[in-house]
Design a protein around this motif. Structure first.
Motif, PDB file in Angstrom:
ATOM      1  N   UNK A  80       0.819  -1.274   0.061  1.00  0.00           N
ATOM      2  CA  UNK A  80      -0.118   0.116   0.083  1.00  0.00           C
ATOM      3  C   UNK A  80       0.787   1.262  -0.011  1.00  0.00           C
ATOM      4  N   UNK A  81       2.050   1.170   0.821  1.00  0.00           N
ATOM      5  CA  UNK A  81       2.812   2.348   0.904  1.00  0.00           C
ATOM      6  C   UNK A  81       3.813   2.562  -0.340  1.00  0.00           C
ATOM      7  N   UNK A  82       3.561   1.800  -1.331  1.00  0.00           N
ATOM      8  CA  UNK A  82       4.665   1.917  -2.526  1.00  0.00           C
ATOM      9  C   UNK A  82       3.678   1.941  -3.709  1.00  0.00           C
ATOM     10  N   UNK A  83       4.632   2.662  -4.977  1.00  0.00           N
ATOM     11  CA  UNK A  83       4.009   2.600  -6.327  1.00  0.00           C
ATOM     12  C   UNK A  83       3.825   1.249  -6.497  1.00  0.00           C
ATOM     13  N   UNK A  84       2.765   1.000  -7.364  1.00  0.00           N
ATOM     14  CA  UNK A  84       2.133  -0.483  -7.468  1.00  0.00           C
ATOM     15  C   UNK A  84       2.794  -1.095  -8.651  1.00  0.00           C
ATOM     16  N   UNK A  85       3.366  -0.356  -9.736  1.00  0.00           N
ATOM     17  CA  UNK A  85       4.096  -0.895 -10.795  1.00  0.00           C
ATOM     18  C   UNK A  85       5.422  -1.667 -10.490  1.00  0.00           C
ATOM     19  N   UNK A  86       6.383  -0.841  -9.690  1.00  0.00           N
ATOM     20  CA  UNK A  86       7.344  -1.583  -9.104  1.00  0.00           C
ATOM     21  C   UNK A  86       7.210  -2.752  -8.355  1.00  0.00           C
ATOM     22  N   UNK A  87       6.158  -2.840  -7.452  1.00  0.00           N
ATOM     23  CA  UNK A  87       5.731  -3.909  -6.765  1.00  0.00           C
ATOM     24  C   UNK A  87       5.391  -5.111  -7.581  1.00  0.00           C
ATOM     25  N   UNK A 207      -1.561   6.551  -1.380  1.00  0.00           N
ATOM     26  CA  UNK A 207      -2.280   7.487  -0.793  1.00  0.00           C
ATOM     27  C   UNK A 207      -2.119   7.042   0.698  1.00  0.00           C
ATOM     28  N   UNK A 208      -1.550   5.819   0.870  1.00  0.00           N
ATOM     29  CA  UNK A 208      -0.970   5.538   2.257  1.00  0.00           C
ATOM     30  C   UNK A 208       0.462   5.755   2.334  1.00  0.00           C
ATOM     31  N   UNK A 220      -4.404  -4.842   9.997  1.00  0.00           N
ATOM     32  CA  UNK A 220      -6.037  -5.289   9.954  1.00  0.00           C
ATOM     33  C   UNK A 220      -6.949  -4.248   9.024  1.00  0.00           C
ATOM     34  N   UNK A 221      -6.255  -3.004   8.770  1.00  0.00           N
ATOM     35  CA  UNK A 221      -7.037  -2.142   8.071  1.00  0.00           C
ATOM     36  C   UNK A 221      -7.922  -2.665   6.911  1.00  0.00           C
ATOM     37  N   UNK A 222      -7.347  -3.799   6.211  1.00  0.00           N
ATOM     38  CA  UNK A 222      -8.155  -4.451   5.043  1.00  0.00           C
ATOM     39  C   UNK A 222      -9.386  -5.105   5.410  1.00  0.00           C
ATOM     40  N   UNK A 353     -11.865   2.324  -1.196  1.00  0.00           N
ATOM     41  CA  UNK A 353     -11.147   3.740  -1.190  1.00  0.00           C
ATOM     42  C   UNK A 353      -9.670   3.459  -1.867  1.00  0.00           C
ATOM     43  N   UNK A 354      -9.015   4.402  -2.711  1.00  0.00           N
ATOM     44  CA  UNK A 354      -7.863   3.860  -3.164  1.00  0.00           C
ATOM     45  C   UNK A 354      -6.786   3.776  -2.319  1.00  0.00           C
ATOM     46  N   UNK A 355      -6.871   4.554  -1.170  1.00  0.00           N
ATOM     47  CA  UNK A 355      -5.929   4.447  -0.080  1.00  0.00           C
ATOM     48  C   UNK A 355      -5.738   3.067   0.845  1.00  0.00           C
ATOM     49  N   UNK A 356      -6.972   2.191   0.670  1.00  0.00           N
ATOM     50  CA  UNK A 356      -7.093   1.173   1.049  1.00  0.00           C
ATOM     51  C   UNK A 356      -6.983  -0.229   0.188  1.00  0.00           C
TER      52      UNK A 356
END
Length: 415
Positions: A80-87, A207-208, A220-222, A353-356
């Motif tokens: 969640x805390x990183x850009x998704x493409x590199x992950x 977003x996070x 636990x947020x998810x 939400x995008x952040x989650x």
């Protein structure tokens, strides 16, 4: 608007989703076809290359799902805390290296069951992280009104790969040996990574925000979001129970057909490959059906239809009639799933939400993997105690009750 013309146009072409989506789709297709070609690769390697017994082969599947899910839990806030493409690229490259280690070790004569088990766990963990990142990335790439179209294209690609891949993989194993499908599957992950790299689109900041260490709240947020949502909560219970019962029945029907009823391996493969045409039809029909009859109505109807099929597997007879019954049952099941899955996947993204998004999808995958592993082990034990047909009948009856879990899913508007 005329239903026939508009539905056909929407199903075949649909709206243009842009160059970036086409690269993402191409990457997904490369991975899907590689996985289709290598369907059951780990079990095949265990049986043919390592001469493992039934318990050891079943343990590969259960351990990969359960341990991979546990390891993936702390990855959710990290994704969640990183850009998704590199992950996504990192997970693809990791799977490429892990999968390629199997044919390399086999050729060197040092392949062991422990190595295969480790690869299974690593691939399962990377899959959860990749799916969480790709779902969150798709939400930034495609507007909400086109999510059903996008997920429908992914779903159609999945079913097409299952139709084409396994027969080719089986033929390749007969010619080149038991590890060829793992090598091809490994290469498909590398091609997927290259496709994602080719997107070349600037990605917004996550977003996070990244924080040092792993906080319990992050983990636990998810689940907190899912369980507090009035419609996602019943969908979680419904989809996990349905998928768990379906997957728990797969090894049982394999034992019934191949060992007890004497079907040839090609007949068993045909029984599960041919009906996947229904999944392709369902996936391509999902968007036009949702447009004509309403997303909520189609999602609930197709979700309910999934429940009425697998009980028929308990009554499979010998011969051509038995083969026809399995094909009919599987066709009905995968067609229903083909309609339900893309609408459900789009709905889940819309309501998150995008952040989650990454944490929610990761939590969902973890729950799914644990459910499938637990139910597979439970029904395996039940089959050992009472017989394969009895266990299949219990799974089928339990499946008939799953539509009750959809009663709480409301017609939530698109955010």
């Amino acid at each position: 608007m005329a239903w026939g013309t508009s539905a056909l146009r929407a199903a075949v072409r649909g709206p243009a989703l842009g160059r970036e989506f086409r690269w993402l789709w191409a990457a997904y297709a490369a991975s899907a076809y590689g996985s289709g070609f290598g369907l059951g690769a780990f079990s095949i390697v265990a049986v043919l290359a390592l001469h493992a017994g039934p318990a050891a082969v079943s343990g590969l599947s259960a351990a990969g799902l359960a341990v991979g899910a546990v390891l993936a839990v702390p990855l959710a806030p990290w994704v969640e805390a990183r850009r998704k493409r590199p992950v996504m690229i990192a997970m693809d490259v990791g799977r490429f290296v892990a999968m390629l280690s199997i044919p390399a070790a086999y050729l060197l004569g040092v392949l062991t069951y422990t190595q295969v088990l480790l690869v299974v766990v690593l691939v399962a963990t990377a899959k959860i992280a990749f799916n969480a990142a790709s779902g969150a990335y798709l939400k930034t790439l495609v507007p909400n009104q086109n999510l059903i179209v996008a997920t429908g294209r992914f779903e159609a690609t999945t079913w097409t790969s299952v139709i084409i891949g396994p027969p080719l993989g089986g033929a390749a194993i007969g010619i080149f040996g038991p590890v060829v499908t793992t090598a091809v599957d490994a290469i498909s992950y590398l091609l997927s990574a290259l496709g994602i790299s080719a997107i070349g689109r600037g990605e917004p900041h996550p977003g996070h925000p990244a924080t040092p260490g792993i906080r319990v709240d992050d983990l636990l947020d998810g689940w907190r979001h899912i369980l507090s949502h009035p419609s996602l909560r019943p969908l979680l219970f419904n989809t996990n129970l349905c998928n768990g019962l379906i997957m728990a029945g797969e090894p049982l029907i394999a034992v019934l057909m191949l060992r007890q009823l004497g079907f040839a391996p090609w007949q068993y493969s045909l029984a599960f490959a041919a009906p996947c045409v229904g999944g392709l039809i369902g996936a391509r029909s999902a968007a036009p059906l949702a447009e004509r009859f309403g997303r909520h109505r189609v999602m609930i109807a197709s979700g309910m239809l999934r429940a009425f099929w697998i009980v028929g597997l308990a009554f499979v007879p010998h011969g051509v009639l038995g083969l026809a019954l399995v094909i009919a049952v599987q066709f009905g099941l995968v067609t229903s799933c083909g309609v339900f899955n893309p609408i459900f996947a789009a709905y889940r993204l819309e309501q998150t939400p995008k952040a989650l998004a990454a944490r929610t999808l990761s939590s969902w995958s973890v729950t799914s993997n644990v459910s499938i592993a637990a139910l597979t082990m439970l029904f395996g034990l039940l089959a050992s105690a009472t017989g394969v047909r009895t266990a299949l009948a219990v799974a089928g009856v339990a499946m008939l009750a799953t539509p009750l879990l959809l009663r709480g899913v409301g017609a939530t508007p698109t955010p």
